[in-house]
Design a protein around this motif. Structure first.
Motif, mmCIF file in Angstrom:
data_model
loop_
_atom_site.group_PDB
_atom_site.id
_atom_site.type_symbol
_atom_site.label_atom_id
_atom_site.label_comp_id
_atom_site.label_asym_id
_atom_site.label_seq_id
_atom_site.Cartn_x
_atom_site.Cartn_y
_atom_site.Cartn_z
ATOM 1 N N SER A 190 0.857 -1.115 0.033
ATOM 2 C CA SER A 190 -0.008 0.010 -0.078
ATOM 3 C C SER A 190 0.839 1.368 0.010
ATOM 4 O O SER A 190 1.880 1.562 0.778
ATOM 5 C CB SER A 190 -0.887 0.061 1.142
ATOM 6 N N SER A 195 -0.825 -0.822 -4.138
ATOM 7 C CA SER A 195 -2.184 -0.424 -4.172
ATOM 8 C C SER A 195 -2.170 0.802 -3.707
ATOM 9 O O SER A 195 -1.477 1.248 -2.759
ATOM 10 C CB SER A 195 -2.985 -1.400 -3.203
ATOM 11 N N PRO A 246 -4.337 3.668 -1.910
ATOM 12 C CA PRO A 246 -5.850 3.940 -1.100
ATOM 13 C C PRO A 246 -6.379 5.383 -1.962
ATOM 14 O O PRO A 246 -5.785 6.399 -2.113
ATOM 15 C CB PRO A 246 -5.180 4.400 -0.073
ATOM 16 N N THR A 258 -9.680 7.903 -2.685
ATOM 17 C CA THR A 258 -10.833 8.338 -2.504
ATOM 18 C C THR A 258 -11.657 8.816 -3.606
ATOM 19 O O THR A 258 -12.516 9.738 -3.359
ATOM 20 C CB THR A 258 -10.716 9.584 -1.359
ATOM 21 N N THR A 316 -7.811 11.386 -4.572
ATOM 22 C CA THR A 316 -6.208 11.070 -4.441
ATOM 23 C C THR A 316 -5.381 11.478 -5.603
ATOM 24 O O THR A 316 -5.941 11.416 -6.758
ATOM 25 C CB THR A 316 -6.207 9.603 -4.105
ATOM 26 N N SER A 354 -11.546 1.507 -4.142
ATOM 27 C CA SER A 354 -11.142 2.564 -3.075
ATOM 28 C C SER A 354 -9.530 1.969 -2.705
ATOM 29 O O SER A 354 -8.868 2.521 -1.834
ATOM 30 C CB SER A 354 -11.860 2.416 -1.842
ATOM 31 N N SER A 355 -9.398 1.021 -3.342
ATOM 32 C CA SER A 355 -7.987 0.570 -3.352
ATOM 33 C C SER A 355 -7.238 -0.016 -4.791
ATOM 34 O O SER A 355 -7.434 -1.103 -5.040
ATOM 35 C CB SER A 355 -7.756 -0.787 -2.396
#
Length: 109
Positions: free
Chosen positions: A5, A31, A33, A35, A38, A91-92
């Motif tokens: 991540s 990955s 994160p 929204t 981003t 979302s990921s």
């Protein structure tokens, strides 16, 4: 191994210093994160060769996988990506790179 991540740097009206870049991992990927607000910044540290970043939509439509978004980053260039729809990229967001020469940073307003 699992995708790593990417850390997110929160931006503020007081200013935010640039974070350390994350080296691209062509074996395990990353990955992001996401929204939908981003921002992903990708720098190609290779002064000679272009390299490819791939955003992998983790969805299917009518049982068919949605095509990946592949972007070639020219040698020595930096590109920024934003407004990544969560409906398309999730979302990921899975990210693949073809070289550790791609350096990634992510920001969130």
């Amino acid at each position: 191994m699992a995708r790593a991540s990417l850390p997110i740097t929160k931006l503020s009206d007081a200013g935010s210093p640039d974070p350390a870049e994350t080296n691209g991992n062509p074996t395990d990927g990353h990955s992001l994160p996401n929204t939908g607000r981003t921002v992903l910044r990708v720098r190609n540290a290779d002064a000679t060769n272009p390299h490819t970043l791939t955003l992998v939509p983790p969805i299917t439509v009518a049982g068919k996988r949605v095509e990946d978004t592949k972007v070639t980053i020219p040698a020595g260039a930096t590109l920024s990506f934003g407004s990544l729809s969560t409906a398309l990229y999730g979302s990921s967001t899975p990210i693949n790179v073809d070289s550790a020469q791609l350096k990634l940073t992510a920001f969130e307003p």
